[in-house]
Design a protein around this motif. Structure first.
Motif, PDB file in Angstrom:
ATOM      1  N   LEU A 134       5.605  65.099 122.719  1.00 59.69           N
ATOM      2  CA  LEU A 134       6.336  66.139 121.994  1.00 59.69           C
ATOM      3  C   LEU A 134       7.794  65.739 121.793  1.00 59.69           C
ATOM      4  O   LEU A 134       8.368  65.945 120.709  1.00 59.69           O
ATOM      5  CB  LEU A 134       6.247  67.464 122.755  1.00 59.69           C
ATOM      6  CG  LEU A 134       4.902  68.190 122.696  1.00 59.69           C
ATOM      7  CD1 LEU A 134       4.928  69.418 123.607  1.00 59.69           C
ATOM      8  CD2 LEU A 134       4.567  68.611 121.263  1.00 59.69           C
ATOM      9  N   ALA A 135       8.408  65.180 122.850  1.00 61.40           N
ATOM     10  CA  ALA A 135       9.800  64.734 122.737  1.00 61.40           C
ATOM     11  C   ALA A 135       9.930  63.640 121.684  1.00 61.40           C
ATOM     12  O   ALA A 135      10.870  63.645 120.876  1.00 61.40           O
ATOM     13  CB  ALA A 135      10.307  64.246 124.089  1.00 61.40           C
ATOM     14  N   ASN A 136       8.980  62.692 121.661  1.00 62.57           N
ATOM     15  CA  ASN A 136       9.004  61.621 120.661  1.00 62.57           C
ATOM     16  C   ASN A 136       8.798  62.177 119.258  1.00 62.57           C
ATOM     17  O   ASN A 136       9.424  61.716 118.298  1.00 62.57           O
ATOM     18  CB  ASN A 136       7.916  60.585 120.978  1.00 62.57           C
ATOM     19  CG  ASN A 136       8.157  59.885 122.292  1.00 62.57           C
ATOM     20  OD1 ASN A 136       9.277  59.794 122.768  1.00 62.57           O
ATOM     21  ND2 ASN A 136       7.094  59.387 122.906  1.00 62.57           N
ATOM     22  N   TRP A 137       7.932  63.169 119.154  1.00 58.48           N
ATOM     23  CA  TRP A 137       7.656  63.795 117.852  1.00 58.48           C
ATOM     24  C   TRP A 137       8.924  64.441 117.295  1.00 58.48           C
ATOM     25  O   TRP A 137       9.219  64.343 116.101  1.00 58.48           O
ATOM     26  CB  TRP A 137       6.543  64.824 118.037  1.00 58.48           C
ATOM     27  CG  TRP A 137       6.062  65.483 116.782  1.00 58.48           C
ATOM     28  CD1 TRP A 137       5.211  64.968 115.851  1.00 58.48           C
ATOM     29  CD2 TRP A 137       6.398  66.798 116.320  1.00 58.48           C
ATOM     30  NE1 TRP A 137       4.991  65.878 114.849  1.00 58.48           N
ATOM     31  CE2 TRP A 137       5.699  67.013 115.110  1.00 58.48           C
ATOM     32  CE3 TRP A 137       7.201  67.811 116.823  1.00 58.48           C
ATOM     33  CZ2 TRP A 137       5.808  68.191 114.394  1.00 58.48           C
ATOM     34  CZ3 TRP A 137       7.304  68.994 116.116  1.00 58.48           C
ATOM     35  CH2 TRP A 137       6.613  69.182 114.911  1.00 58.48           C
ATOM     36  N   LEU A 138       9.678  65.090 118.184  1.00 67.00           N
ATOM     37  CA  LEU A 138      10.932  65.705 117.759  1.00 67.00           C
ATOM     38  C   LEU A 138      11.990  64.648 117.451  1.00 67.00           C
ATOM     39  O   LEU A 138      12.686  64.721 116.433  1.00 67.00           O
ATOM     40  CB  LEU A 138      11.448  66.656 118.838  1.00 67.00           C
ATOM     41  CG  LEU A 138      10.612  67.917 119.083  1.00 67.00           C
ATOM     42  CD1 LEU A 138      11.133  68.665 120.306  1.00 67.00           C
ATOM     43  CD2 LEU A 138      10.626  68.826 117.862  1.00 67.00           C
ATOM     44  N   HIS A 139      12.116  63.664 118.340  1.00 71.16           N
ATOM     45  CA  HIS A 139      13.145  62.643 118.189  1.00 71.16           C
ATOM     46  C   HIS A 139      12.975  61.869 116.883  1.00 71.16           C
ATOM     47  O   HIS A 139      13.953  61.596 116.182  1.00 71.16           O
ATOM     48  CB  HIS A 139      13.079  61.682 119.381  1.00 71.16           C
ATOM     49  CG  HIS A 139      14.231  60.724 119.442  1.00 71.16           C
ATOM     50  ND1 HIS A 139      14.545  60.021 120.571  1.00 71.16           N
ATOM     51  CD2 HIS A 139      15.143  60.328 118.516  1.00 71.16           C
ATOM     52  CE1 HIS A 139      15.601  59.253 120.347  1.00 71.16           C
ATOM     53  NE2 HIS A 139      15.969  59.425 119.094  1.00 71.16           N
ATOM     54  N   LEU A 140      11.734  61.506 116.563  1.00 70.80           N
ATOM     55  CA  LEU A 140      11.467  60.726 115.361  1.00 70.80           C
ATOM     56  C   LEU A 140      11.341  61.599 114.115  1.00 70.80           C
ATOM     57  O   LEU A 140      11.022  61.103 113.035  1.00 70.80           O
ATOM     58  CB  LEU A 140      10.189  59.903 115.554  1.00 70.80           C
ATOM     59  CG  LEU A 140      10.253  58.897 116.723  1.00 70.80           C
ATOM     60  CD1 LEU A 140       8.901  58.233 116.918  1.00 70.80           C
ATOM     61  CD2 LEU A 140      11.338  57.864 116.480  1.00 70.80           C
ATOM     62  N   ASN A 141      11.579  62.897 114.293  1.00 64.99           N
ATOM     63  CA  ASN A 141      11.576  63.857 113.181  1.00 64.99           C
ATOM     64  C   ASN A 141      10.262  63.839 112.415  1.00 64.99           C
ATOM     65  O   ASN A 141      10.229  63.820 111.180  1.00 64.99           O
ATOM     66  CB  ASN A 141      12.744  63.569 112.220  1.00 64.99           C
ATOM     67  CG  ASN A 141      13.051  64.769 111.318  1.00 64.99           C
ATOM     68  OD1 ASN A 141      12.584  65.882 111.563  1.00 64.99           O
ATOM     69  ND2 ASN A 141      13.835  64.548 110.284  1.00 64.99           N
ATOM     70  N   ARG A 142       9.144  63.817 113.177  1.00 68.82           N
ATOM     71  CA  ARG A 142       7.834  63.861 112.522  1.00 68.82           C
ATOM     72  C   ARG A 142       7.591  65.214 111.887  1.00 68.82           C
ATOM     73  O   ARG A 142       6.792  65.338 110.963  1.00 68.82           O
ATOM     74  CB  ARG A 142       6.738  63.580 113.547  1.00 68.82           C
ATOM     75  CG  ARG A 142       6.861  62.254 114.284  1.00 68.82           C
ATOM     76  CD  ARG A 142       6.704  61.076 113.386  1.00 68.82           C
ATOM     77  NE  ARG A 142       6.584  59.835 114.153  1.00 68.82           N
ATOM     78  CZ  ARG A 142       6.719  58.635 113.626  1.00 68.82           C
ATOM     79  NH1 ARG A 142       6.959  58.508 112.332  1.00 68.82           N
ATOM     80  NH2 ARG A 142       6.617  57.557 114.377  1.00 68.82           N
ATOM     81  N   GLY A 143       8.259  66.246 112.412  1.00 72.97           N
ATOM     82  CA  GLY A 143       8.042  67.591 111.889  1.00 72.97           C
ATOM     83  C   GLY A 143       8.726  67.862 110.565  1.00 72.97           C
ATOM     84  O   GLY A 143       8.337  68.760 109.822  1.00 72.97           O
ATOM     85  N   LYS A 144       9.792  67.065 110.266  1.00 69.09           N
ATOM     86  CA  LYS A 144      10.550  67.228 109.019  1.00 69.09           C
ATOM     87  C   LYS A 144      10.986  68.678 108.836  1.00 69.09           C
ATOM     88  O   LYS A 144      11.199  69.418 109.763  1.00 69.09           O
ATOM     89  CB  LYS A 144       9.718  66.757 107.824  1.00 69.09           C
ATOM     90  CG  LYS A 144       9.220  65.324 107.938  1.00 69.09           C
ATOM     91  CD  LYS A 144      10.363  64.325 107.984  1.00 69.09           C
ATOM     92  CE  LYS A 144       9.843  62.900 108.033  1.00 69.09           C
ATOM     93  NZ  LYS A 144      10.929  61.912 108.157  1.00 69.09           N
ATOM     94  N   LYS A 145      11.150  69.072 107.582  1.00 66.20           N
ATOM     95  CA  LYS A 145      11.484  70.441 107.181  1.00 66.20           C
ATOM     96  C   LYS A 145      12.572  71.039 108.057  1.00 66.20           C
ATOM     97  O   LYS A 145      13.696  70.543 108.106  1.00 66.20           O
ATOM     98  CB  LYS A 145      10.226  71.305 107.181  1.00 66.20           C
ATOM     99  CG  LYS A 145       9.158  70.829 106.206  1.00 66.20           C
ATOM    100  CD  LYS A 145       7.941  71.722 106.212  1.00 66.20           C
ATOM    101  CE  LYS A 145       6.883  71.211 105.249  1.00 66.20           C
ATOM    102  NZ  LYS A 145       5.654  72.046 105.264  1.00 66.20           N
ATOM    103  N   ALA A 146      12.260  72.105 108.772  1.00 60.58           N
ATOM    104  CA  ALA A 146      13.270  72.843 109.525  1.00 60.58           C
ATOM    105  C   ALA A 146      13.892  71.992 110.624  1.00 60.58           C
ATOM    106  O   ALA A 146      15.071  72.169 110.957  1.00 60.58           O
ATOM    107  CB  ALA A 146      12.662  74.112 110.118  1.00 60.58           C
ATOM    108  N   TRP A 147      13.122  71.076 111.208  1.00 66.38           N
ATOM    109  CA  TRP A 147      13.686  70.277 112.296  1.00 66.38           C
ATOM    110  C   TRP A 147      14.798  69.361 111.806  1.00 66.38           C
ATOM    111  O   TRP A 147      15.691  68.991 112.564  1.00 66.38           O
ATOM    112  CB  TRP A 147      12.605  69.453 112.992  1.00 66.38           C
ATOM    113  CG  TRP A 147      13.148  68.817 114.237  1.00 66.38           C
ATOM    114  CD1 TRP A 147      13.444  67.510 114.437  1.00 66.38           C
ATOM    115  CD2 TRP A 147      13.521  69.482 115.451  1.00 66.38           C
ATOM    116  NE1 TRP A 147      13.966  67.304 115.690  1.00 66.38           N
ATOM    117  CE2 TRP A 147      14.022  68.514 116.338  1.00 66.38           C
ATOM    118  CE3 TRP A 147      13.471  70.820 115.864  1.00 66.38           C
ATOM    119  CZ2 TRP A 147      14.475  68.824 117.611  1.00 66.38           C
ATOM    120  CZ3 TRP A 147      13.908  71.125 117.138  1.00 66.38           C
ATOM    121  CH2 TRP A 147      14.404  70.141 117.995  1.00 66.38           C
TER     122      TRP A 147
END
Length: 200
Positions: A134-147
């Motif tokens: 989850l931390a890697n997903w956030l760090h690498l901005n996999r979520g895009k959009k609002a993140w």
């Protein structure tokens, strides 16, 4: 016109200069508290993905061997269901292949290799490192959009913290003293590395 109170000290009537450093320190403190959670996410994830050549920061690989509880059925779907029930796996296989006494079951994150003659099940797959992934997903901005907005805001706050940190203290403890030496040393680290490594 009213005469000034003769008992009042002249300096009391002067406007006191506004002190901006205490306000800056208060903002630095509060914004520092605000970004603690994000800093942990980005720092831990950064350490993880920096060593991606040495390990998988998102999954751990496993290999386990189990004893087959009963002989394989002749029907591959029936044989696969019996193996999955034995291991307590409630998942629909993506592929099942039975040849003689060898059964292969493909699942989303693991594969089962069953040897009907040796009565063994080889279980190979990967387990998710949930929090780190989850931390890697956030760090690498996999979520895009609002993140992206959150990440940009965090970057702006880091710039503020770095700038306010240089200005918080006056005199020898601040930029007029050892502060500028430490700032130059910090700047020299990335500059020196680029020069020594040759850059991109």
């Amino acid at each position: 016109m009213t005469d000034p109170d003769p008992g009042e000290h002249p300096r009391a009537r002067e406007r006191k200069p506004r002190r901006w450093r205490p306000q800056l320190r208060a903002l630095h403190r509060d914004f520092g508290y605000l970004v603690v959670g994000l800093t942990f996410v980005y720092a831990v994830s950064g350490l993880a993905v920096n060593h991606i050549e040495d390990w998988d920061p998102n999954y751990t690989q496993f290999e386990r061997t189990h004893e087959l509880a009963a002989p394989l059925a002749e029907d591959e779907q029936e044989a696969a269901r019996a193996v999955l029930d034995q291991l307590g796996i409630d998942e629909q296989p993506s592929d099942v292949f039975l040849y003689d006494q060898e059964l292969e079951i493909q699942l989303e994150d693991r594969s089962l290799y069953v040897n009907g003659e040796a009565m063994t099940i080889l279980d190979r797959g990967q387990d998710e490192r949930r929090l780190l992934r989850l931390a890697n997903w956030l760090h690498l901005n996999r979520g895009k959009k609002a993140w992206t907005v959150v990440a940009d805001g965090y970057a702006v706050l880091l710039l503020f913290l770095a700038t306010s940190g240089m200005l918080m203290l006056p005199g020898k403890k601040g930029m007029a003293g050892r502060g500028w030496v430490l700032v130059l040393a910090g700047v020299a680290i990335p500059v020196g590395y680029v020069l020594l490594s040759g850059g991109p």
